[in-house]
Structures are given as C-alpha cells and as structure tokens.
Design an enzyme around this catalytic site. Structure first.
Site, PDB file in Angstrom:
ATOM      1  N   ASP A  90       0.873  -1.160   0.000  1.00  0.00           N
ATOM      2  CA  ASP A  90       0.000   0.000   0.000  1.00  0.00           C
ATOM      3  C   ASP A  90       0.920   1.222   0.000  1.00  0.00           C
ATOM      4  O   ASP A  90       2.051   1.144   0.473  1.00  0.00           O
ATOM      5  CB  ASP A  90      -0.877  -0.052   1.256  1.00  0.00           C
ATOM      6  CG  ASP A  90      -2.092   0.842   1.110  1.00  0.00           C
ATOM      7  OD1 ASP A  90      -2.154   1.602   0.129  1.00  0.00           O
ATOM      8  OD2 ASP A  90      -2.965   0.783   1.987  1.00  0.00           O
ATOM      9  N   ASP A 267      -7.884  -6.897   1.330  1.00  0.00           N
ATOM     10  CA  ASP A 267      -6.996  -7.007   2.487  1.00  0.00           C
ATOM     11  C   ASP A 267      -7.645  -6.273   3.640  1.00  0.00           C
ATOM     12  O   ASP A 267      -8.418  -5.335   3.414  1.00  0.00           O
ATOM     13  CB  ASP A 267      -5.613  -6.386   2.204  1.00  0.00           C
ATOM     14  CG  ASP A 267      -5.662  -4.869   2.301  1.00  0.00           C
ATOM     15  OD1 ASP A 267      -5.347  -4.322   3.371  1.00  0.00           O
ATOM     16  OD2 ASP A 267      -6.045  -4.212   1.310  1.00  0.00           O
ATOM     17  N   CYS A 305     -14.239 -26.054  10.886  1.00  0.00           N
ATOM     18  CA  CYS A 305     -12.997 -25.414  10.427  1.00  0.00           C
ATOM     19  C   CYS A 305     -11.841 -26.411  10.497  1.00  0.00           C
ATOM     20  O   CYS A 305     -11.725 -27.174  11.462  1.00  0.00           O
ATOM     21  CB  CYS A 305     -12.698 -24.195  11.294  1.00  0.00           C
ATOM     22  SG  CYS A 305     -11.186 -23.340  10.843  1.00  0.00           S
ATOM     23  N   CYS A 307      -8.562 -25.500  10.493  1.00  0.00           N
ATOM     24  CA  CYS A 307      -7.303 -24.814  10.826  1.00  0.00           C
ATOM     25  C   CYS A 307      -6.629 -25.518  12.013  1.00  0.00           C
ATOM     26  O   CYS A 307      -7.252 -26.328  12.713  1.00  0.00           O
ATOM     27  CB  CYS A 307      -7.546 -23.337  11.124  1.00  0.00           C
ATOM     28  SG  CYS A 307      -8.047 -22.985  12.806  1.00  0.00           S
ATOM     29  N   CYS A 310      -8.605 -25.067  15.379  1.00  0.00           N
ATOM     30  CA  CYS A 310      -9.861 -25.814  15.554  1.00  0.00           C
ATOM     31  C   CYS A 310      -9.662 -27.327  15.548  1.00  0.00           C
ATOM     32  O   CYS A 310     -10.432 -28.052  16.163  1.00  0.00           O
ATOM     33  CB  CYS A 310     -10.868 -25.404  14.483  1.00  0.00           C
ATOM     34  SG  CYS A 310     -11.334 -23.673  14.631  1.00  0.00           S
ATOM     35  N   HIS A 336      -6.813 -18.947  13.323  1.00  0.00           N
ATOM     36  CA  HIS A 336      -8.219 -19.251  12.991  1.00  0.00           C
ATOM     37  C   HIS A 336      -8.877 -18.108  12.207  1.00  0.00           C
ATOM     38  O   HIS A 336      -9.498 -18.341  11.167  1.00  0.00           O
ATOM     39  CB  HIS A 336      -9.030 -19.548  14.249  1.00  0.00           C
ATOM     40  CG  HIS A 336     -10.487 -19.606  13.950  1.00  0.00           C
ATOM     41  ND1 HIS A 336     -11.060 -20.672  13.277  1.00  0.00           N
ATOM     42  CD2 HIS A 336     -11.495 -18.697  14.142  1.00  0.00           C
ATOM     43  CE1 HIS A 336     -12.353 -20.417  13.092  1.00  0.00           C
ATOM     44  NE2 HIS A 336     -12.631 -19.224  13.602  1.00  0.00           N
TER      45      HIS A 336
HETATM   46 ZN   LIG Z   1     -10.318 -22.613  12.819  1.00  0.00          ZN
END
Ligand SMILES: [Zn+2]
Length: 370
Positions: A90, A267, A305, A307, A310, A336
């Site tokens: 940016d 973003d 989820c 990830c 999780c 997460h």
């Molecule tokens: Zn997660």
C-alpha cells in the site's frame, strides 16, 4: 503489463488468476495484512499453512522501520520476510493522512514519524521510489485519502489524487526503465471519491485512462452503500485488469459484496486485530472467547474449520490462554481468524465457478448474521 486471466464471469463478479513475478494468485483472494512485513502473531509458514496466497505490506511503516533501503539490500519484501510468494504494498497514504499533524500541499504530504518524531515528506515520486525499493510485485499509487462527508472536500482530494496518479505513473515508468527487463513490478491506480457516486464514477474514468496494471479501490466506506459504489466503479474500470478492494474484509458480508460486484482481491487488518482481542469468527457469528460461558466448553472453536486451532484445541483451552494472557492465545486465534477469511474467499471463488454463489451467499449470511 501484469498478466491477469479471467476464467469465469457472473455479472460483475469474476474468477481469475493474477500472474505475479512471485507466483499466481487465484482470485477472488483475501490478501494477508503484513503491515510491517509480518502478519501480527503469525509466521510466514503459518500463513502458508492456513492457505494465504499473498501478503500486503505498508510503505509508511516500512519507511520508518527498518527503512526501505534495508529491504532492498535484503533482496526485496518477499525475500526479506521469507514469504517468497506474491506481495503488494500500500502507498502509505492511508496511514499518513490519519496522522494528527500531517500537512498536505499539491506536492505531497509532510508528516512526523509516530515513532520518534523525525520529519518526512512523502510525494508521489518518493512513494514510488520507496515501493520500488521494497520490491513488492504490486504497488499502489500515492493517493490523498480524505475523511470527509463534504462533497467539495472529497472532490478536491480526488482531483489531487488524479494529479498525483499522473506523477506516480511517470515515476513508475522511469524506475521500471532503470530497473531493466529482469525486474518486474506493477502499479495500481487508486480510485477515490468517498461515498459520492458521481465522484467515484469520475475517479474510475480517470484511473481507467491511465497506463496502469490494475486498480485499488480506496477510501472510507461504510458497508452500507458499498454495493452501489462498487457497481458504479467496476462497471467503468476495464474488465481485463485486476481490482483490489483496499482495507475491507473484516465482515464476511464485505467479501461477498466485494466479490459479487467485481473486486478480485481484498486485504484487512481486522481479522487478526480482532483475534488478538479474543473476538473469533464462527459460522454463527463472532464470539468473544473471553466470555465466562466458554470456561467449560470443551468443543472446538468452530467444528467445521480445518485450521490448526480448531483441529487441535477446544474453547475452554482458548478461554484459559486468553484469561492468563498467554502469547499462544493470540497465535491460535490469529491462525483461525485469518484462515476463516482466506477460506471464505476461496469458497466464494468455488461457488462462482460452480454457479452456486447466490445460494452460498444467502445461506452463509443468514446463519452468520442471524
Ligand atoms: Zn479454525
């Protein structure tokens, strides 16, 4: 020119691939906010593991520390940070125009470092030079971000942004010629105009007329009315160049609306900022894991989820880490939340490809905002 292939269209929405010197970005895509060349609380390996395709760093912050020449010496942002994938910068305008004692002239913006009070002047030319030194694949033009609800103020800022864009293009072309064919870096114009549709249309027309590789859509939005503005802007911008919606994506609805109305990348610092405060996404809306009701909740944060957080930890454990202010709390929560927005954007992409976008959008949003 930056290579951008569109695989499929659905109204203004499109599914594509941006081919950058550091790799491809399958769009729509959520780009990680790596303001100081790091996504807060996350390593670059964690970013790769959670599915991130690209990062966006901030020129203002890197100019103050460690300095853009040091990043150049390291071989550029991707090499310096060990990200190695596609990178954006940016321009720094957003941060500079948020400083308390910034002085704006037709030439640029004078400001003091928020770290040590050192004086700086950022001009369209110096922003381009800084971004070439940082060496990201995609740069944003230096724009005047006005935060006003007054039409005349916004119009003035927009005209200044356009004048600065012409100077950015000129400087970018000089730096590109000096760098030679081995080094490819690309420039996006930034569309301004605030909440005013007529100004957004005028700005989109002007930006479209410039020899740039893509477009940032900037400025202060409220989520309400964003669809109208994006419809206006993205109906005017040339179809064959990518568009980045700057700083939006904290709310899932922002990403749905952005993708639906023709934005390719997003973003936002929101997901990781909220994570550090214990505010975590679930399919049923955001929860505050510090809340006492999670102290004995041994279920995963979000069972659907996949990830690292999780798959391996439960809510009671996360609650405990936050209550005792453990660093790991911020790490797991950031993994997460960042994975949530990255994979949400990936799922939007899949739904556009298989023609289920409308049903996915209504199902997701009605459950999330119930
Ligand atoms: Zn997660």
């Amino acid at each position: 020119m930056l290579k951008f292939d569109i695989e499929k269209r659905n109204g203004l929405a499109r599914v594509g691939v941006i081919h950058t010197p550091h790799g491809d970005i399958k769009t729509p895509a959520f780009v990680g906010a790596a303001t100081r060349a790091t996504v807060k609380a996350l390593t670059m390996q964690e970013m790769r593991d959670l599915g991130s395709q690209a990062i966006l760093a901030n020129t203002y912050h890197l100019l103050l520390a460690p300095g853009t020449e040091l990043i150049k010496e390291a071989g550029g942002l991707a090499e310096f940070s060990s990200w190695h994938g596609p990178t954006f910068t940016d321009s720094g305008g957003f941060q500079i125009f948020s400083l308390p004692d910034v002085k704006i002239t037709e030439n640029g913006a004078k400001f003091k470092s928020h770290i040590n009070g050192d004086k700086f002047e950022m001009t369209p030319e110096s922003s381009m030079q800084a971004q070439w030194a940082i060496g990201a694949d995609i740069h944003m033009a230096f724009d005047h971000l006005a935060k006003s609800e007054n039409h005349a103020d916004m119009e003035r800022a927009m005209h200044r942004t356009h004048a600065w864009l012409e100077r950015c293009v000129k400087e970018h072309q000089c730096l590109d010629a000096a760098a030679g064919p081995a080094k490819e870096q690309y420039l996006y114009a930034v569309v301004q105009g605030g909440v005013f549709n007529d100004l957004r249309a005028e700005s989109a027309k002007f930006c479209a007329s410039q020899p740039v590789d893509g477009f940032g859509i900037g400025g202060v939005f409220t989520a309400k009315g964003m669809d109208e503005i994006l419809k206006t802007v993205n109906s005017i911008l040339p179809e064959d160049k990518p568009r980045h919606l700057l700083g939006m994506g904290q709310e899932p609805i922002d990403i749905f609306v952005g993708a639906e109305f023709g934005c390719d990348t997003f973003d936002c610092v929101g997901p990781t900022r909220m994570a550090r405060n214990g505010s975590l996404y679930t399919l049923d809306g955001r929860i505050n894991i510090k809340n006492a009701k999670y102290a004995h909740d041994f279920t995963p944060l979000m069972p659907e989820c996949d990830c690292e957080c999780c798959k391996n930890y439960n809510r009671a454990y996360l609650h405990h880490l936050f209550k005792t202010d453990e660093i790991t709390a911020k790490v797991l929560a950031s993994i997460h939340n960042e994975h949530f927005v990255v994979s949400l954007t990936d799922k939007i992409r899949e739904s556009l490809l298989d023609g289920t976008f409308d049903s996915y959008k209504s199902e997701f949003l009605s459950r999330y905002y119930k």
